[in-house]
Design a protein around this motif. Sequence first.
Motif, mmCIF file in Angstrom:
data_model
loop_
_atom_site.group_PDB
_atom_site.id
_atom_site.type_symbol
_atom_site.label_atom_id
_atom_site.label_comp_id
_atom_site.label_asym_id
_atom_site.label_seq_id
_atom_site.Cartn_x
_atom_site.Cartn_y
_atom_site.Cartn_z
ATOM 1 N N GLY A 1 0.823 -1.200 0.000
ATOM 2 C CA GLY A 1 0.000 0.000 0.000
ATOM 3 C C GLY A 1 0.857 1.250 0.000
ATOM 4 O O GLY A 1 1.976 1.267 0.527
ATOM 5 N N ALA B 1 -3.276 0.816 -3.760
ATOM 6 C CA ALA B 1 -2.894 -0.576 -3.507
ATOM 7 C C ALA B 1 -2.268 -1.134 -4.770
ATOM 8 O O ALA B 1 -2.861 -1.052 -5.848
ATOM 9 N N ILE C 1 -3.933 -8.226 2.821
ATOM 10 C CA ILE C 1 -4.264 -6.801 2.744
ATOM 11 C C ILE C 1 -5.244 -6.404 3.845
ATOM 12 O O ILE C 1 -4.950 -5.501 4.640
ATOM 13 N N GLN D 1 -3.648 -6.490 7.188
ATOM 14 C CA GLN D 1 -2.527 -5.561 7.342
ATOM 15 C C GLN D 1 -1.181 -6.282 7.478
ATOM 16 O O GLN D 1 -0.248 -5.765 8.090
ATOM 17 N N PHE E 1 -0.257 -0.907 4.523
ATOM 18 C CA PHE E 1 -1.711 -0.830 4.669
ATOM 19 C C PHE E 1 -2.158 -0.480 6.087
ATOM 20 O O PHE E 1 -3.360 -0.407 6.350
ATOM 21 N N PHE F 1 -4.407 2.563 6.194
ATOM 22 C CA PHE F 1 -5.610 2.542 5.367
ATOM 23 C C PHE F 1 -6.800 2.283 6.278
ATOM 24 O O PHE F 1 -6.770 1.353 7.098
ATOM 25 N N ARG G 1 -9.426 -1.166 3.004
ATOM 26 C CA ARG G 1 -8.754 -2.453 2.832
ATOM 27 C C ARG G 1 -9.759 -3.504 2.375
ATOM 28 O O ARG G 1 -9.440 -4.359 1.538
#
Length: 753
Positions: A238, A367, A402, A405, A410, A413, A418
């Motif tokens: 990310g 992403a 994703i 995390q 990420f 985010f 996500r």
Amino acid sequence: MSRLNSIRAIAFAQLRLLNQTLESILQFWRARLFRRFVLIVLAVFILAIFAHSTAARPILGSLKQPKVIVISIDGAMPSTVDRYLSTGVLKPDQGIGRLKRLGVSALQNITVTPSLTAPAHIAIGTGSTSVNNNINANSFHLVVSPFTQNISGFAAPIGGYSVGRDGSINNHAQTAESLWVALRNQGKKVVAATFPGADGVDITIPGIDDSPILQPASDRTVDYTVPYGTFGGVGARGFSLTATDFNSAPSSTIEQLVAAARVSYSPILQKSTPLDSFTVGGVDYNIQVAALDTTDDRKVNYDTLVFFDQDQGIQPGPFNLPSSGPAYVRASDRTSRRFYLEGNENKAGTSFYITNLAADLSQVRIARYSVNYIPRNSAVLADVDDINNNVGFWVSEADFRIPQQISPGFTNFPEIEREAVYQDQVRTFVDYQTRIALRGISQNRDADLVLTYIQQPDGAWHQFLLTDPRQPSDISDPNSIGNNQNQEKIKCYQSYLQRAYQAADTAVERIIQAVGTDRFGRPRSNVILLSDHGFETFHTAVSINNFLSSKGFDNTKVRAVSSGPAVNIYINLQGREPDGTVTPQEYVNLQQQIIQALGELVDTNPNYTHGQVTPVFAQIHGRPVPSDLNDPRFGLDTNEFIGQDYGDVFALLNVGYNFDGTQIPVVQRLGDATAENPVLSVPSFYGAHGYDSTLPSMSAILYAAGPNIRRGTIRQVRNIDIAPTINRLLRVRSAPTVQGQALNLARLPISRR
């Protein structure tokens, strides 16, 4: 009177003329050529009526279709399908609903134990249990390989191999055989589109140089073989940017965009340094990103990002697959764009997705998906290139790293973003797998059997099955269970599960439409739709390594390999393992100690056990031990629970517990005593499978419809019954290793074995 006679004369003349005309037509009809012409016209007319749903295609081109098509949609459950059909989430007249309504459906489809993806699919493909086909988990250890080496259940020898105590190997002694071997030996044509076990690979022993071939590629290759894609060495990432990261784009970028006929109504800006840099297949890539304003509204309104490789620049196109050119991603489209990495020998690529793009670039979140490709195994290279050149390079499947995390970049985010990335991957990957299946069908209209696989709804089940009050709605907060669960999040997760089923359902319908339907809506091929297993919630992650360590087991002598709630625990036995250190007598002692320790592991935390003492393990099985410690079969014996490459102890957890999902750092459960290396902890996701296959929640689906399949309901079937059923439909004798029984889907004679 004379006038009346004239009228009569004219009438008689007309009657004579009509009679002569009819006589001429009759004589013409008697002519063989004319009769044939009329019959052909009539036949074409009738075919056009009955094939009305495929009228858009040339009639002759739609006459020949594959005889049997098997579609596996990973993790689909019959109870969920019924609920979604009754509530309108799924439509009764398309895809899954079409097959259920117009054909045979099973109330329960018992999979194999453990109910994991690799074992279940190999069971489907061989008609034999995991003990017999030797695929006992998604990851396990071959007892002939070095003690620390594992092998994927998707790339292990199907049916095992023969190995003596001296280590000699005979790869022609398989205890199970893939159904396509017998079919192709009988002259049948088979297509496998990303179906487990069909990959064109020579299977060897991990960790051994010059290893013998345990299973040749010829046993894993069909007439059109597309292996499942693989990781290209670069994981997802990310990126969070602001306006300060962008400057005026260089003249080269502006000129290239003009040449590509791309217009920006605000000054084109470009990140002052490369967005990303990585190496794939020995080729270096430096990814640049520029911002465009494509809306002519007299406002600074950046809405599109273009991603391109620094060396390639922004090429104008057109592009021939697998090439994609630069990736133009419009934030409002809420979909990713593929990006082929030019020049790499594996024909790998990635994709870009924008989760947030402020009009003034004050907030930009991007992403970049993992890099993937289709394995270029020599036995199936032509088919792989056919997909790369006509469907495109392998795209990223839904990546749990994703939303959890785990992938870098990420952490800042928002959770909803996500999850949006994950939803995009669900859509795009199912679409990609569907197009692979459609390509396989279109190139092999005369196939007898087509095997194809769709990865959803399995991924969504794992990530979003939040239905148990003991599950934390916030994985970082152990207090978010029971009354503290976030009800809005639970509702949101339900919608994600519904979308995953809808994506799989659309894939099924697209395949049905590719072969066409008759006037009743039934597929013109015999379509068998199934899944590999069901699903369950779990609330607790179990660290088997922490447990074994806490009990004092030496990890050079005892090692665990887990998949979901199943675990194989291996003992480093002398004479079996290439580097074995444990004597037979010590083996006996260690095995009993392991079995006792697993049986004693209980959960007493009332927040998760309803005030009861709950055993963590549901099943514990030990490899049979001969009475004579010098028996040549010592450490190699099998039984109904333990196959060749099972652990020396094989165990299954109870529902609610799962070996996968321990967070780093560990999040301890509410009410557990503080521990440095806890055995039980809060997991990072919610759904699991791999439990006892007889549990109703582990039931797979089975629906079938087509020209040779009757309508009706079957109370109970087994996934090992699918292979002999296919053989029955194709009138081919099953291999003697098949353990399943052919289902009465059609009114055809059962071939004798």
